[in-house]
Design a protein around this motif. Structure first.
Motif, PDB file in Angstrom:
ATOM      1  N   LEU A   7       0.816  -1.204   0.000  1.00 47.10           N
ATOM      2  CA  LEU A   7       0.000   0.000   0.000  1.00 47.10           C
ATOM      3  C   LEU A   7       0.849   1.252   0.000  1.00 47.10           C
ATOM      4  O   LEU A   7       0.521   2.231  -0.632  1.00 47.10           O
ATOM      5  CB  LEU A   7      -0.929   0.014   1.216  1.00 47.10           C
ATOM      6  N   ARG A   8       1.959   1.225   0.697  1.00 46.01           N
ATOM      7  CA  ARG A   8       2.796   2.424   0.785  1.00 46.01           C
ATOM      8  C   ARG A   8       3.461   2.766  -0.544  1.00 46.01           C
ATOM      9  O   ARG A   8       3.892   3.878  -0.750  1.00 46.01           O
ATOM     10  CB  ARG A   8       3.854   2.230   1.867  1.00 46.01           C
ATOM     11  N   SER A  10       2.078   3.052  -3.367  1.00 46.23           N
ATOM     12  CA  SER A  10       1.137   3.796  -4.214  1.00 46.23           C
ATOM     13  C   SER A  10       1.108   3.286  -5.650  1.00 46.23           C
ATOM     14  O   SER A  10       0.841   4.031  -6.572  1.00 46.23           O
ATOM     15  CB  SER A  10       1.456   5.289  -4.208  1.00 46.23           C
ATOM     16  N   ALA A  24      -3.739   2.793  -3.302  1.00 42.60           N
ATOM     17  CA  ALA A  24      -3.878   3.293  -1.940  1.00 42.60           C
ATOM     18  C   ALA A  24      -2.931   4.465  -1.731  1.00 42.60           C
ATOM     19  O   ALA A  24      -1.752   4.390  -2.057  1.00 42.60           O
ATOM     20  CB  ALA A  24      -3.561   2.182  -0.949  1.00 42.60           C
ATOM     21  N   PRO A  26      -1.733   7.068   1.353  1.00 40.31           N
ATOM     22  CA  PRO A  26      -1.855   7.331   2.792  1.00 40.31           C
ATOM     23  C   PRO A  26      -2.584   8.640   3.046  1.00 40.31           C
ATOM     24  O   PRO A  26      -2.331   9.654   2.391  1.00 40.31           O
ATOM     25  CB  PRO A  26      -0.401   7.415   3.269  1.00 40.31           C
ATOM     26  N   LYS A  27      -3.513   8.626   3.989  1.00 37.60           N
ATOM     27  CA  LYS A  27      -4.297   9.821   4.293  1.00 37.60           C
ATOM     28  C   LYS A  27      -3.385  10.953   4.774  1.00 37.60           C
ATOM     29  O   LYS A  27      -3.649  12.119   4.516  1.00 37.60           O
ATOM     30  CB  LYS A  27      -5.365   9.496   5.327  1.00 37.60           C
ATOM     31  N   TYR A  48      -5.910   5.032   4.705  1.00 35.90           N
ATOM     32  CA  TYR A  48      -5.582   5.242   3.299  1.00 35.90           C
ATOM     33  C   TYR A  48      -6.810   5.694   2.533  1.00 35.90           C
ATOM     34  O   TYR A  48      -7.927   5.305   2.837  1.00 35.90           O
ATOM     35  CB  TYR A  48      -5.074   3.943   2.663  1.00 35.90           C
TER      36      TYR A  48
END
Length: 133
Positions: A7-8, A10, A24, A26-27, A48
């Protein structure tokens, strides 16, 4: 954990059966980009925003989009596999042909639903498209 490292990055993840792609973000990165105060709690750092789109194959399957309707409201909690969007579309299909290669076409008008590949909360809509956090 493998999922959080994926997820990190992107990068886009693909769902081969539903012909969807996911990305995803990150918010915390979104908050920083729009100038909001930093996110401090661990829970908030692990949130996310999920972008969802149709793959080229998915777009080929639905023809020309005529209407896009959201099936959820802002701030609604959505479970996995909940309908998010209804896409109304038109296309053409071959219904017959003869020995002289004359092709008979018919116009198709149908609706395709897009379902949430994750659970979350619909935070906002962008151009009638729900943004899920």
């Amino acid at each position: 954990m493998v999922v959080s490292s994926i997820l990190r990055q992107s990068s886009r993840l693909f769902h081969p059966v539903k012909h969807l792609w996911l990305r995803a973000i990150p918010k915390a990165a979104i908050s920083a980009a729009v100038g909001l105060e930093s996110i401090n709690s661990t829970a908030e750092r692990n949130c996310y925003s999920i972008e969802i789109g149709l793959t080229e194959r998915g777009l080929e399957d639905i023809g020309d989009m005529t209407t896009l309707n959201a099936s959820v409201l802002e701030q609604a909690s959505v479970p996995l596999d909940h309908e998010l969007l209804r896409v109304e579309w038109e296309g053409h299909s071959i219904t017959g042909a003869d020995e002289l290669y004359h092709t008979v076409w018919t116009t198709i008008t149908e609706t395709t639903s897009i379902y949430s590949p994750v659970r979350g909360v619909v935070e906002e809509f962008t151009n009638n498209i729900p943004i899920i956090y």
